[in-house]
Design a protein around this motif. Structure first.
Motif, PDB file in Angstrom:
ATOM      1  N   ILE A   1      33.944 -21.737  60.242  1.00 18.41           N
ATOM      2  CA  ILE A   1      32.603 -22.127  60.713  1.00 18.41           C
ATOM      3  C   ILE A   1      32.673 -23.549  61.280  1.00 18.41           C
ATOM      4  O   ILE A   1      33.520 -24.348  60.875  1.00 18.41           O
ATOM      5  N   ARG A   2      31.756 -23.837  62.211  1.00 15.16           N
ATOM      6  CA  ARG A   2      31.711 -25.198  62.792  1.00 15.16           C
ATOM      7  C   ARG A   2      30.563 -26.021  62.214  1.00 15.16           C
ATOM      8  O   ARG A   2      30.634 -27.235  62.201  1.00 15.16           O
ATOM      9  N   HIS A   3      29.491 -25.324  61.820  1.00  7.09           N
ATOM     10  CA  HIS A   3      28.306 -25.994  61.248  1.00  7.09           C
ATOM     11  C   HIS A   3      27.689 -25.038  60.244  1.00  7.09           C
ATOM     12  O   HIS A   3      27.908 -23.833  60.319  1.00  7.09           O
ATOM     13  N   TRP A   4      26.854 -25.612  59.343  1.00 10.52           N
ATOM     14  CA  TRP A   4      26.138 -24.690  58.456  1.00 10.52           C
ATOM     15  C   TRP A   4      24.675 -25.069  58.345  1.00 10.52           C
ATOM     16  O   TRP A   4      24.270 -26.183  58.720  1.00 10.52           O
ATOM     17  N   GLY A   5      23.908 -24.113  57.824  1.00  8.22           N
ATOM     18  CA  GLY A   5      22.477 -24.344  57.708  1.00  8.22           C
ATOM     19  C   GLY A   5      21.867 -23.517  56.584  1.00  8.22           C
ATOM     20  O   GLY A   5      22.539 -22.691  55.961  1.00  8.22           O
ATOM     21  N   LEU A   6      20.589 -23.784  56.325  1.00  8.15           N
ATOM     22  CA  LEU A   6      19.838 -23.019  55.319  1.00  8.15           C
ATOM     23  C   LEU A   6      18.626 -22.406  56.007  1.00  8.15           C
ATOM     24  O   LEU A   6      18.107 -22.973  56.972  1.00  8.15           O
ATOM     25  N   SER A   7      18.183 -21.265  55.496  1.00 11.59           N
ATOM     26  CA  SER A   7      17.009 -20.610  56.056  1.00 11.59           C
ATOM     27  C   SER A   7      15.947 -20.469  54.973  1.00 11.59           C
ATOM     28  O   SER A   7      16.241 -20.003  53.875  1.00 11.59           O
ATOM     29  N   GLU A   8      14.723 -20.890  55.304  1.00 13.89           N
ATOM     30  CA  GLU A   8      13.569 -20.782  54.384  1.00 13.89           C
ATOM     31  C   GLU A   8      13.822 -21.475  53.040  1.00 13.89           C
ATOM     32  O   GLU A   8      13.361 -21.006  52.002  1.00 13.89           O
ATOM     33  N   ALA A   9      14.565 -22.597  53.078  1.00 14.19           N
ATOM     34  CA  ALA A   9      14.888 -23.299  51.833  1.00 14.19           C
ATOM     35  C   ALA A   9      13.848 -24.381  51.534  1.00 14.19           C
ATOM     36  O   ALA A   9      13.165 -24.871  52.438  1.00 14.19           O
ATOM     37  N   GLY A  10      13.749 -24.748  50.265  1.00 18.89           N
ATOM     38  CA  GLY A  10      12.855 -25.829  49.850  1.00 18.89           C
ATOM     39  C   GLY A  10      13.502 -27.190  50.102  1.00 18.89           C
ATOM     40  O   GLY A  10      14.721 -27.302  50.272  1.00 18.89           O
ATOM     41  N   ILE A  11      12.669 -28.218  50.115  1.00 25.53           N
ATOM     42  CA  ILE A  11      13.163 -29.552  50.494  1.00 25.53           C
ATOM     43  C   ILE A  11      14.191 -30.097  49.507  1.00 25.53           C
ATOM     44  O   ILE A  11      15.199 -30.696  49.911  1.00 25.53           O
ATOM     45  N   GLN A  12      13.965 -29.886  48.219  1.00 26.29           N
ATOM     46  CA  GLN A  12      14.945 -30.419  47.249  1.00 26.29           C
ATOM     47  C   GLN A  12      16.292 -29.739  47.429  1.00 26.29           C
ATOM     48  O   GLN A  12      17.351 -30.381  47.349  1.00 26.29           O
ATOM     49  N   THR A  13      16.270 -28.451  47.684  1.00 20.85           N
ATOM     50  CA  THR A  13      17.523 -27.713  47.923  1.00 20.85           C
ATOM     51  C   THR A  13      18.222 -28.261  49.155  1.00 20.85           C
ATOM     52  O   THR A  13      19.452 -28.464  49.164  1.00 20.85           O
ATOM     53  N   ILE A  14      17.444 -28.511  50.194  1.00 19.62           N
ATOM     54  CA  ILE A  14      18.017 -29.044  51.442  1.00 19.62           C
ATOM     55  C   ILE A  14      18.684 -30.391  51.176  1.00 19.62           C
ATOM     56  O   ILE A  14      19.819 -30.641  51.595  1.00 19.62           O
ATOM     57  N   ARG A  15      18.001 -31.255  50.453  1.00 18.38           N
ATOM     58  CA  ARG A  15      18.570 -32.594  50.183  1.00 18.38           C
ATOM     59  C   ARG A  15      19.850 -32.493  49.358  1.00 18.38           C
ATOM     60  O   ARG A  15      20.839 -33.185  49.628  1.00 18.38           O
ATOM     61  N   ARG A  16      19.832 -31.627  48.346  1.00 18.29           N
ATOM     62  CA  ARG A  16      21.026 -31.488  47.483  1.00 18.29           C
ATOM     63  C   ARG A  16      22.201 -30.919  48.284  1.00 18.29           C
ATOM     64  O   ARG A  16      23.336 -31.392  48.174  1.00 18.29           O
ATOM     65  N   ALA A  17      21.924 -29.932  49.109  1.00 19.05           N
ATOM     66  CA  ALA A  17      22.994 -29.324  49.920  1.00 19.05           C
ATOM     67  C   ALA A  17      23.569 -30.340  50.899  1.00 19.05           C
ATOM     68  O   ALA A  17      24.787 -30.470  51.053  1.00 19.05           O
ATOM     69  N   HIS A  18      22.674 -31.078  51.540  1.00 15.80           N
ATOM     70  CA  HIS A  18      23.065 -32.041  52.580  1.00 15.80           C
ATOM     71  C   HIS A  18      23.936 -33.155  51.995  1.00 15.80           C
ATOM     72  O   HIS A  18      24.822 -33.684  52.676  1.00 15.80           O
ATOM     73  N   ALA A  19      23.685 -33.479  50.734  1.00 13.63           N
ATOM     74  CA  ALA A  19      24.451 -34.555  50.087  1.00 13.63           C
ATOM     75  C   ALA A  19      25.905 -34.128  49.857  1.00 13.63           C
ATOM     76  O   ALA A  19      26.814 -34.959  49.825  1.00 13.63           O
ATOM     77  N   VAL A  20      26.146 -32.838  49.705  1.00 10.29           N
ATOM     78  CA  VAL A  20      27.510 -32.353  49.438  1.00 10.29           C
ATOM     79  C   VAL A  20      28.264 -32.114  50.745  1.00 10.29           C
ATOM     80  O   VAL A  20      29.418 -32.526  50.898  1.00 10.29           O
ATOM     81  N   PHE A  21      27.614 -31.446  51.688  1.00 11.20           N
ATOM     82  CA  PHE A  21      28.242 -31.149  52.977  1.00 11.20           C
ATOM     83  C   PHE A  21      27.125 -31.076  54.011  1.00 11.20           C
ATOM     84  O   PHE A  21      26.304 -30.152  53.961  1.00 11.20           O
ATOM     85  N   PRO A  22      27.057 -32.062  54.930  1.00 12.19           N
ATOM     86  CA  PRO A  22      25.870 -32.197  55.794  1.00 12.19           C
ATOM     87  C   PRO A  22      25.481 -30.920  56.533  1.00 12.19           C
ATOM     88  O   PRO A  22      26.312 -30.237  57.128  1.00 12.19           O
ATOM     89  N   LEU A  23      24.196 -30.646  56.485  1.00  9.47           N
ATOM     90  CA  LEU A  23      23.615 -29.498  57.185  1.00  9.47           C
ATOM     91  C   LEU A  23      23.350 -29.863  58.639  1.00  9.47           C
ATOM     92  O   LEU A  23      22.944 -30.990  58.932  1.00  9.47           O
TER      93      LEU A  23
END
Ligand SMILES: NC(=O)c1ccc[n+]([C@@H]2O[C@H](COP(=O)([O-])OP(=O)(O)OC[C@H]3O[C@@H](n4cnc5c(N)ncnc54)[C@H](OP(=O)(O)O)[C@@H]3O)[C@@H](O)[C@H]2O)c1
Length: 326
Positions: free
Chosen positions: A146-168
């Motif tokens: 994969i070249r990039h990743w993303g989340l669909s219909e996710a909550g803001i806290q989930t987005i922040r936690r995910a982004h901190a590990v591997f940028p969305l």
């Protein structure tokens, strides 16, 4: 066709093409050869951003997109999604790392490619910490799958936690003139951390174009009747928003669909809608929205008016609502 940038560097056409409805969700699948021609027509018009998912069909939508885009692979951005399975005819969320690793192999094969430009987790699986998913995505990135990743219909806290590990790079969620909740918290959060936004159903699943009313009957395999917003009563009540969109269309010498899309694109430069269609004429019409200018003054006036138009009916039935915003 102008280019927009999602996240820290994924360049895509300012409007994409949602491919779901060609195989899934809005009736029996359309003719495959016609849809291949439609997708290739979009490429010819400068569209470089195509949206699909493993579960659409399941599988046949990825196969369609893979076949249509094979000759143009280097010129286009393919977004697909993992994390929803079909079990006994029902969609089931499964974000386990082993499920994702298995899914990507199938998606690569069906999409006839050795990498996916943008790989989304389709829905957050509450039984798997999002940090674990981010690590899996980081690993898939390191392997070149994969070249990039993303989340669909996710909550803001989930987005922040995910982004901190591997940028969305992007978050995909519903957003349109009749579903503006993302403006409250999601869009400010994405802007703060520099994640792109990909609104799905920017035409309100077709409703904002004015083609549906209380007498509309949807065909076999069309999911819309299960959405409360598409009950006959709601479609009758919601003609008020359609009337408003139509009045703007007259003012701007455009069609209602073009107004709905231009409105989404005018919100932020890092927003890229992915309207879906199975019809060549409507595809051309939708692409024409890129020529409609809505000034900041127009947007302020339109948003104020929209704020006064009540919309009847939840956007999701209860079962689906439980999976959003986690
Ligand atoms: N991440 C997620 O969970 C999620 C959920 C839903 C959708 N999506 C993605 O987002 C894409 C777009 O969303 P969507 O398909 O739900 O909704 P949409 O783009 O808001 O609307 C699609 C519907 O509008 C009709 N339509 C399109 N252009 C039209 C026009 N100019 N005039 C009149 N009718 C028009 C289409 O019918 P015709 O085919 O007859 O033109 C179709 O029924 C999907 O294809 C999918 O890739 C993602």
């Amino acid at each position: 066709m102008k280019i927009r940038v999602l996240g820290k560097g994924l360049e895509v056409s300012e409007i994409g093409l949602g491919c779901m409805g060609m195989s899934h969700g809005y009736g029996i699948p359309a003719d495959k050869n016609e849809m291949i021609a439609l997708i290739r027509f979009a490429v010819g018009k400068g569209v470089t951003f195509f949206d699909t998912a493993e579960v659409y069909g399941p599988y046949i939508n990825e196969e369609l997109v893979g076949e249509a885009l094979e000759p143009y692979r280097k010129e286009v951005v393919i977004a697909t999604k993992c994390g929803i399975k079909m079990a006994n005819g029902k969609q089931v969320v499964d974000g386990k790392p082993e499920a994702i690793r298995k899914s990507i192999e199938g998606s690569l094969k069906r999409l006839k490619t050795d990498f996916i430009d943008l790989y989304y987790l389709h829905r957050v699986d509450p039984s798997v910490p999002i940090e674990e998913i981010a690590e899996v995505m980081k690993d898939l990135y390191k392997q070149g799958k994969i070249r990039h990743w993303g989340l669909s219909e996710a909550g803001i806290q989930t987005i922040r936690r995910a982004h901190a590990v591997f940028p969305l790079t992007a978050v995909e969620s519903e957003y349109s003139m009749w579903w503006r909740q993302p403006e409250e918290e999601l869009l400010p959060a994405l802007e703060e951390v520099g994640i792109g936004f990909v609104p799905f159903s920017p035409l309100g699943k077709g409703f904002l174009t004015g083609r549906f009313d209380r007498n509309t009957t949807f065909g076999k395999e069309d999911l819309r009747p299960i959405y409360p917003r598409f009950s006959a009563e709601a479609m009758e009540a919601n003609q008020s928003i359609v009337g408003f969109v139509k009045s703007l269309a007259i003012e701007k010498n455009a069609t209602p669909a073009q107004i709905a899309l231009a409105w989404v694109m005018a919100q932020k430069q890092w927003i890229v809608p992915i309207p879906g269609t199975t019809n060549l004429g409507r595809l051309e019409e939708n692409l024409g929205s890129t020529a409609i200018e809505l000034t900041p003054e127009d947007i302020a006036r339109i948003n104020e008016a929209l704020g006064k138009i009540p919309v009847m009916g939840d956007r999701y039935p209860v079962e689906f609502a439980k999976r959003a915003g986690l």
